[in-house]
Design an enzyme around this catalytic site. Structure first.
Site, PDB file in Angstrom:
ATOM      1  N   SER A 121      35.058  23.884  21.369  1.00  0.00           N
ATOM      2  CA  SER A 121      34.619  22.563  20.925  1.00  0.00           C
ATOM      3  C   SER A 121      35.095  21.519  21.930  1.00  0.00           C
ATOM      4  CB  SER A 121      35.230  22.278  19.550  1.00  0.00           C
ATOM      5  OG  SER A 121      35.158  20.915  19.255  1.00  0.00           O
TER       6      SER A 121
ATOM      7  N   TYR B 222      42.889  22.090  14.179  1.00  0.00           N
ATOM      8  CA  TYR B 222      41.569  22.493  14.678  1.00  0.00           C
ATOM      9  C   TYR B 222      41.521  22.333  16.203  1.00  0.00           C
ATOM     10  CZ  TYR B 222      36.503  22.519  15.432  1.00  0.00           C
ATOM     11  OH  TYR B 222      35.245  22.792  15.898  1.00  0.00           O
TER      12      TYR B 222
HETATM   13  N1  LIG Z   1      28.511  22.193  14.472  1.00  0.00           N
HETATM   14  C1  LIG Z   1      29.202  21.504  15.373  1.00  0.00           C
HETATM   15  O1  LIG Z   1      28.978  20.307  15.599  1.00  0.00           O
HETATM   16  C2  LIG Z   1      30.278  22.191  16.168  1.00  0.00           C
HETATM   17  C3  LIG Z   1      30.951  21.453  17.144  1.00  0.00           C
HETATM   18  C4  LIG Z   1      31.924  22.070  17.891  1.00  0.00           C
HETATM   19  C5  LIG Z   1      32.226  23.398  17.693  1.00  0.00           C
HETATM   20  N2  LIG Z   1      31.579  24.088  16.735  1.00  0.00           N
HETATM   21  C6  LIG Z   1      31.978  25.495  16.521  1.00  0.00           C
HETATM   22  O2  LIG Z   1      30.842  26.316  16.314  1.00  0.00           O
HETATM   23  C7  LIG Z   1      31.167  27.373  15.409  1.00  0.00           C
HETATM   24  C8  LIG Z   1      30.145  27.413  14.288  1.00  0.00           C
HETATM   25  O3  LIG Z   1      30.106  26.159  13.653  1.00  0.00           O
HETATM   26  P1  LIG Z   1      28.950  25.766  12.621  1.00  0.00           P
HETATM   27  O4  LIG Z   1      28.905  24.275  12.619  1.00  0.00           O
HETATM   28  O5  LIG Z   1      27.729  26.544  12.892  1.00  0.00           O
HETATM   29  O6  LIG Z   1      29.611  26.266  11.247  1.00  0.00           O
HETATM   30  P2  LIG Z   1      28.931  26.387   9.810  1.00  0.00           P
HETATM   31  O7  LIG Z   1      27.564  25.832   9.804  1.00  0.00           O
HETATM   32  O8  LIG Z   1      29.925  25.810   8.840  1.00  0.00           O
HETATM   33  O9  LIG Z   1      28.858  27.968   9.614  1.00  0.00           O
HETATM   34  C9  LIG Z   1      30.055  28.679   9.531  1.00  0.00           C
HETATM   35  C10 LIG Z   1      29.762  30.142   9.338  1.00  0.00           C
HETATM   36  O10 LIG Z   1      31.020  30.797   9.155  1.00  0.00           O
HETATM   37  C11 LIG Z   1      31.007  31.461   7.880  1.00  0.00           C
HETATM   38  N3  LIG Z   1      32.314  31.424   7.231  1.00  0.00           N
HETATM   39  C12 LIG Z   1      33.019  30.352   6.849  1.00  0.00           C
HETATM   40  N4  LIG Z   1      34.162  30.725   6.275  1.00  0.00           N
HETATM   41  C13 LIG Z   1      34.180  32.080   6.288  1.00  0.00           C
HETATM   42  C14 LIG Z   1      35.095  33.065   5.831  1.00  0.00           C
HETATM   43  N5  LIG Z   1      36.225  32.733   5.227  1.00  0.00           N
HETATM   44  N6  LIG Z   1      34.790  34.359   6.025  1.00  0.00           N
HETATM   45  C15 LIG Z   1      33.633  34.736   6.606  1.00  0.00           C
HETATM   46  N7  LIG Z   1      32.708  33.850   7.041  1.00  0.00           N
HETATM   47  C16 LIG Z   1      32.987  32.536   6.883  1.00  0.00           C
HETATM   48  C17 LIG Z   1      30.017  30.685   7.054  1.00  0.00           C
HETATM   49  O11 LIG Z   1      29.657  31.496   5.971  1.00  0.00           O
HETATM   50  P3  LIG Z   1      29.105  30.862   4.587  1.00  0.00           P
HETATM   51  O12 LIG Z   1      27.646  30.696   4.841  1.00  0.00           O
HETATM   52  O13 LIG Z   1      29.432  31.897   3.568  1.00  0.00           O
HETATM   53  O14 LIG Z   1      29.816  29.571   4.370  1.00  0.00           O
HETATM   54  C18 LIG Z   1      28.941  30.430   8.087  1.00  0.00           C
HETATM   55  O15 LIG Z   1      28.174  31.566   8.318  1.00  0.00           O
HETATM   56  C19 LIG Z   1      32.596  27.116  14.938  1.00  0.00           C
HETATM   57  O16 LIG Z   1      33.476  27.907  15.694  1.00  0.00           O
HETATM   58  C20 LIG Z   1      32.819  25.648  15.258  1.00  0.00           C
HETATM   59  O17 LIG Z   1      34.170  25.343  15.509  1.00  0.00           O
HETATM   60  C21 LIG Z   1      30.616  23.524  15.954  1.00  0.00           C
END
Ligand SMILES: NC(=O)c1ccc[n+]([C@@H]2O[C@H](COP(=O)([O-])OP(=O)(O)OC[C@H]3O[C@@H](n4cnc5c(N)ncnc54)[C@H](OP(=O)(O)O)[C@@H]3O)[C@@H](O)[C@H]2O)c1
Length: 346
Positions: free
Chosen positions: A217, A230
């Protein structure tokens, strides 16, 4: 008329000499700076315009397709947190490339829905589900799952360590001392523990050439207040990617490890309209796969994120710190307002 004294000749000779030395030094310095920036601009253009992805290196054709299988390739990609957001987008983009997909998540229902969508769109791939709650992170459960995979003899060549995030605890923006111990542990488990233990268990059974993508990130490069655990854990992801990549190269392994520096991306955990600085999850995943083979250990895959990061990282520290405090305070207050609205609507 007085003739110039030998002294004034001497002074003007050495004055001119000093000026020409200074001009030479300044010219050399200017040339160095210009060359540095020309190189930076060239490598940026090369990466985002001319570089061709080598993702197909990781895709092996099926040797003798089993009667029960329609897969054209025998290579598998395992994606963690694939039931939503960026993880689900990676699943679609890798299936589009021809990989068979292992979808990891904690909700069998959500994973089955993603699997159905994948099968409808890409009938020539095989899929599997890996249902395991990553919190609390259990090394024995991970090891047991990997042992089963090894028994099945799957040719896994791609691992996307996507699981993680800051919004996995609520409110996201809080002083360190306001986080419960269990919340700190959850952030560690999801952002650090699970990807590290899964990679440790999986690498020995992965097929070479191997690709490991780790989601990072902006906060790992530009940490702000009220996001300490984080930000720290995402910095771990990036340092770990580089260290692991170098270690495997030093050991002569054909493993590419790439840390992805991610800015704002529309996802379940980060809803919001796609715009000039926020891309869709699919755009992010596609951009990341396009960078495979670029030779960098960390990369901001989407070009607009890369431009923002490059500009922000050039700000003086004092200005950067001041703006991070201001921006994050704004986000924290906005989050507080939203949570109060949600409470009232309950
Ligand atoms: N989106 C952004 O703006 C952004 C920015 C910087 C970095 N990132 C990084 O990108 C990655 C993905 O982010 P995202 O925004 O796509 O996240 P997201 O939409 O919240 O999706 C998270 C995923 O992880 C799963 N998950 C959450 N808790 C879990 C647990 N305890 N056990 C197993 N699975 C679990 C969720 O499953 P459920 O469907 O069951 O909840 C979902 O499939 C992360 O590493 C994040 O730090 C994202």
């Amino acid at each position: 008329m007085t003739s110039p004294s030998p002294n004034s000749n001497f002074n003007s000779y050495f004055g001119a000499h000093r000026t020409s030395t200074l001009t030479t030094v300044l010219t050399a310095f200017g040339t160095l700076i210009a060359t540095y920036y020309a190189y930076k601009i060239f490598s940026f253009l090369y990466l985002f315009i001319f570089h061709r992805s080598t993702i197909s290196r990781y895709l092996q054709p099926a040797i003798t397709p089993a009667a029960s299988s329609t897969s054209k390739h025998r290579s598998w990609a395992l994606i963690t947190g694939a039931s939503d957001g960026i993880g689900r987008a990676f699943a679609h983009e890798l299936a589009f490339e021809g990989f068979n997909i292992i979808l990891h998540g904690r909700s069998p229902t959500k994973l089955a829905a993603v699997e159905t969508a994948l099968k409808a769109q890409y009938p020539h791939i095989s899929t599997r589900l890996f249902v395991l709650d990553a919190y609390p992170c259990s090394a024995p459960a991970i090891d047991e799952y990997v042992r089963d995979l090894a028994k099945d003899g799957l040719c896994i060549s791609v691992l996307v360590n996507n699981i993680g995030g800051g919004s996995l605890v609520s409110p996201t923006f809080r002083p360190l001392t306001h986080l419960a111990v269990a919340e700190v542990q959850k952030l560690f488990d999801l952002n650090v523990g699970f990807p590290t233990l899964l990679t440790r268990a999986l690498l020995p059974i992965m097929q070479e050439p191997t690709l490991v993508l780790n989601l990072g990130s902006f906060v790992s490069h530009i940490p702000g207040p009220w996001l300490t655990v984080y930000a720290g854990s995402k910095a771990f992801n990036m340092s770990w990617s580089r260290s692991l990549g170098l270690e495997l190269r030093a050991e002569g392994k054909d493993v590419e490890v790439m840390g992805l520096v991610v800015g704002e991306v529309q996802s379940a955990g980060h809803p919001g309209p796609v715009g000039p600085v926020m891309c869709s999850s699919r755009t992010l995943a596609r951009s990341a796969l396009d960078k495979v083979g670029c030779g960098r250990h960390t990369v901001a895959p989407w070009w607009r994120h890369a431009v923002i990061l490059a500009l922000v990282m050039r700000l003086p520290d004092a200005l950067l710190n001041w703006s991070m405090m201001r921006t994050t305070r704004g986000l924290m207050e906005e989050e507080k307002r939203m949570l109060e609205v949600d409470k009232r609507n309950l």
